[in-house]
Design a protein around this motif. Sequence first.
Motif, PDB file in Angstrom:
ATOM      1  N   MET A 144       0.827  -1.206   0.000  1.00 35.82           N
ATOM      2  CA  MET A 144       0.000   0.000   0.000  1.00 35.82           C
ATOM      3  C   MET A 144       0.865   1.261   0.000  1.00 35.82           C
ATOM      4  N   CYS A 145       1.950   1.237   0.759  1.00 35.79           N
ATOM      5  CA  CYS A 145       2.820   2.424   0.791  1.00 35.79           C
ATOM      6  C   CYS A 145       3.506   2.631  -0.554  1.00 35.79           C
ATOM      7  N   ILE A 146       3.929   1.531  -1.194  1.00 39.01           N
ATOM      8  CA  ILE A 146       4.552   1.653  -2.514  1.00 39.01           C
ATOM      9  C   ILE A 146       3.541   2.160  -3.529  1.00 39.01           C
ATOM     10  N   GLY A 147       2.323   1.622  -3.462  1.00 41.25           N
ATOM     11  CA  GLY A 147       1.274   2.095  -4.350  1.00 41.25           C
ATOM     12  C   GLY A 147       0.986   3.570  -4.139  1.00 41.25           C
ATOM     13  N   GLN A 148       1.034   4.002  -2.880  1.00 41.94           N
ATOM     14  CA  GLN A 148       0.770   5.406  -2.598  1.00 41.94           C
ATOM     15  C   GLN A 148       1.870   6.307  -3.162  1.00 41.94           C
ATOM     16  N   LEU A 149       3.100   5.828  -3.168  1.00 40.06           N
ATOM     17  CA  LEU A 149       4.174   6.615  -3.777  1.00 40.06           C
ATOM     18  C   LEU A 149       3.867   6.896  -5.246  1.00 40.06           C
ATOM     19  N   GLY A 150       3.353   5.868  -5.937  1.00 41.40           N
ATOM     20  CA  GLY A 150       2.970   6.069  -7.330  1.00 41.40           C
ATOM     21  C   GLY A 150       1.816   7.039  -7.477  1.00 41.40           C
ATOM     22  N   ASN A 151       0.815   6.909  -6.603  1.00 38.52           N
ATOM     23  CA  ASN A 151      -0.334   7.808  -6.655  1.00 38.52           C
ATOM     24  C   ASN A 151       0.047   9.254  -6.384  1.00 38.52           C
ATOM     25  N   LEU A 152       1.127   9.463  -5.641  1.00 39.12           N
ATOM     26  CA  LEU A 152       1.519  10.816  -5.252  1.00 39.12           C
ATOM     27  C   LEU A 152       2.485  11.475  -6.232  1.00 39.12           C
ATOM     28  N   LEU A 153       2.960  10.752  -7.223  1.00 39.01           N
ATOM     29  CA  LEU A 153       3.872  11.371  -8.186  1.00 39.01           C
ATOM     30  C   LEU A 153       3.261  12.604  -8.857  1.00 39.01           C
ATOM     31  N   PRO A 154       1.954  12.599  -9.180  1.00 41.04           N
ATOM     32  CA  PRO A 154       1.395  13.825  -9.779  1.00 41.04           C
ATOM     33  C   PRO A 154       1.119  14.946  -8.776  1.00 41.04           C
ATOM     34  N   HIS A 155       1.226  14.684  -7.484  1.00 44.39           N
ATOM     35  CA  HIS A 155       0.603  15.514  -6.457  1.00 44.39           C
ATOM     36  C   HIS A 155       1.018  16.984  -6.504  1.00 44.39           C
ATOM     37  N   VAL A 156       2.295  17.269  -6.616  1.00 46.25           N
ATOM     38  CA  VAL A 156       2.753  18.670  -6.633  1.00 46.25           C
ATOM     39  C   VAL A 156       3.417  19.016  -7.952  1.00 46.25           C
ATOM     40  N   THR A 157       3.084  18.289  -9.011  1.00 47.99           N
ATOM     41  CA  THR A 157       3.667  18.597 -10.322  1.00 47.99           C
ATOM     42  C   THR A 157       3.347  20.023 -10.736  1.00 47.99           C
TER      43      THR A 157
ATOM     44  N   ARG B 142      14.452  19.909 -18.139  1.00 48.39           N
ATOM     45  CA  ARG B 142      15.153  19.262 -19.247  1.00 48.39           C
ATOM     46  C   ARG B 142      14.319  19.178 -20.521  1.00 48.39           C
ATOM     47  N   TRP B 143      13.029  18.847 -20.371  1.00 41.25           N
ATOM     48  CA  TRP B 143      12.208  18.601 -21.557  1.00 41.25           C
ATOM     49  C   TRP B 143      10.931  19.449 -21.623  1.00 41.25           C
ATOM     50  N   GLY B 144      10.784  20.406 -20.696  1.00 46.29           N
ATOM     51  CA  GLY B 144       9.595  21.251 -20.710  1.00 46.29           C
ATOM     52  C   GLY B 144       8.567  20.773 -19.694  1.00 46.29           C
ATOM     53  N   TRP B 145       7.726  21.711 -19.246  1.00 48.10           N
ATOM     54  CA  TRP B 145       6.820  21.385 -18.142  1.00 48.10           C
ATOM     55  C   TRP B 145       5.776  20.346 -18.531  1.00 48.10           C
ATOM     56  N   ARG B 146       5.400  20.268 -19.799  1.00 52.53           N
ATOM     57  CA  ARG B 146       4.395  19.265 -20.182  1.00 52.53           C
ATOM     58  C   ARG B 146       4.919  17.846 -19.975  1.00 52.53           C
ATOM     59  N   SER B 147       6.202  17.637 -20.195  1.00 55.12           N
ATOM     60  CA  SER B 147       6.776  16.305 -20.004  1.00 55.12           C
ATOM     61  C   SER B 147       6.659  15.855 -18.551  1.00 55.12           C
ATOM     62  N   ALA B 148       6.696  16.817 -17.620  1.00 57.92           N
ATOM     63  CA  ALA B 148       6.560  16.469 -16.202  1.00 57.92           C
ATOM     64  C   ALA B 148       5.189  15.869 -15.923  1.00 57.92           C
ATOM     65  N   PHE B 149       4.146  16.409 -16.541  1.00 57.31           N
ATOM     66  CA  PHE B 149       2.800  15.877 -16.347  1.00 57.31           C
ATOM     67  C   PHE B 149       2.635  14.527 -17.047  1.00 57.31           C
ATOM     68  N   TYR B 150       3.264  14.366 -18.212  1.00 56.14           N
ATOM     69  CA  TYR B 150       3.188  13.074 -18.884  1.00 56.14           C
ATOM     70  C   TYR B 150       3.797  11.969 -18.015  1.00 56.14           C
ATOM     71  N   ALA B 151       4.974  12.236 -17.481  1.00 54.24           N
ATOM     72  CA  ALA B 151       5.702  11.201 -16.735  1.00 54.24           C
ATOM     73  C   ALA B 151       5.047  10.894 -15.391  1.00 54.24           C
ATOM     74  N   THR B 152       4.692  11.948 -14.636  1.00 54.72           N
ATOM     75  CA  THR B 152       4.111  11.686 -13.312  1.00 54.72           C
ATOM     76  C   THR B 152       2.697  11.128 -13.415  1.00 54.72           C
ATOM     77  N   GLY B 153       2.015  11.375 -14.547  1.00 55.21           N
ATOM     78  CA  GLY B 153       0.678  10.826 -14.727  1.00 55.21           C
ATOM     79  C   GLY B 153       0.657   9.317 -14.824  1.00 55.21           C
ATOM     80  N   VAL B 154       1.803   8.706 -15.092  1.00 64.12           N
ATOM     81  CA  VAL B 154       1.894   7.245 -15.172  1.00 64.12           C
ATOM     82  C   VAL B 154       2.017   6.622 -13.782  1.00 64.12           C
ATOM     83  N   GLY B 155       2.419   7.413 -12.785  1.00 63.78           N
ATOM     84  CA  GLY B 155       2.685   6.892 -11.447  1.00 63.78           C
ATOM     85  C   GLY B 155       1.560   6.081 -10.818  1.00 63.78           C
ATOM     86  N   PRO B 156       0.273   6.505 -10.916  1.00 62.63           N
ATOM     87  CA  PRO B 156      -0.810   5.766 -10.262  1.00 62.63           C
ATOM     88  C   PRO B 156      -0.963   4.314 -10.692  1.00 62.63           C
TER      89      PRO B 156
END
Length: 395
Positions: A1-14, A148-162
């Motif tokens: 559950m804690c590992i899963g939550q880490l993934g869910n939180l990747l978008p949190h403060v993007t 490195r790749w622009g702010w949109r790339s940050a949302f693309y990558a962290t959106g996969v975390g969940p």
Amino acid sequence: MCIGQLGNLLPHVTLSANLAQHLMPAWGLSAAEGGLMASGYAFGYMLAVPLLTTLTDRIDARIVLLCGSIVSGLATLAFGIFADGFWSGTIIWSLAGLGFAGAYMPGLKALTDRLPAGDTSRAVTLYTSSFSVGVGLSFLFAQILADRWGWRSAFYATGVGPIAMVGACLLMERRTPAPKAGRLLDFAPVFANREALGCILGYGAHCFELYGIRTWLVGFWTFVAAHQDGPPWMTPVLMSFCFAVISMPASILGNEAALRFGRHRAITVVMIASACVALVIGLNATAPAWVLALLLMIYGLTVPADSGALTAGMSAAAVSEHRGATLALHSTVGFGLSAVGAWGTGVALDIAGGPQSATGWLMVFVVLAAGIALGPLALLWARRAGAEGVARQTR
């Protein structure tokens, strides 16, 4: 559950991680507009969490957790694809918060439903404190990818975390709660539970401070780096990551202090200390960078140190058949005041001179200090109300 939550939180403060450096300049936003857009996440969460968390009293919390995680990830990806200004950004980010409303507290409910009977405060604290590690990773990845790749790339990558939490849900055993009659959104038993309500109101003060500083931490350190001579490695990326990650041991130690010295006493001391540190930072916004770095790390310890104790106290005080409703009110109050904290600090920053003004940052930290200072008053009210109720029953 804690590992899963880490993934869910990747978008949190993007969004917050890229607000001051990328989004506000690109879209011509004021600090108040930026704060309001960031608060959309908490606002969407606040609107959805009463229904979604209370629903876990009637269906398996795992189902709500699974759906919420998927929505959170998809909305984050949508921000990177479609957001092009204040209104589109606020609406999409609110949808991401709505998805997270099905992921955080329902996740806690899914966890506690599967724990053995007895004191679960350490398990609850480990789950809530892993929140801080997830936020730290969100700060880290969001800024590195954006630079490195622009702010949109940050949302693309962290959106996969969940996806991580989706996997955890699929591995979790089924657990269907006992059938329950009555209204779905019935908070009357929760309002009657003064011990739980005190922790809920205290959590609201905590969230006001926490979300306020997380929204503007990168902006504040950008101001410090531009006006002070500090080491080149002392970047906003590093400072925001360290600030978030040290929250995990702080939350665990705060709960241990609550178990040893008494919950209300320990939480009150932490909240007062946090208000004092915030004021010191604000009054010394032009101090050398290493002094402010040290003060921010101390603040990174005091801000989250009450979180685990407050949530564990609420969970312990909740009546089992109303635990979902109690968790729902806990989150509604917490994230409602989170939205106020993000927007209110942005307004204060604008009024006092903006992101390039030391006076502006002083006002931000004054607002944060005032918000957390209300927490001990909520706990005192709950304790006195509880004592009066016991006195009436013994007469």
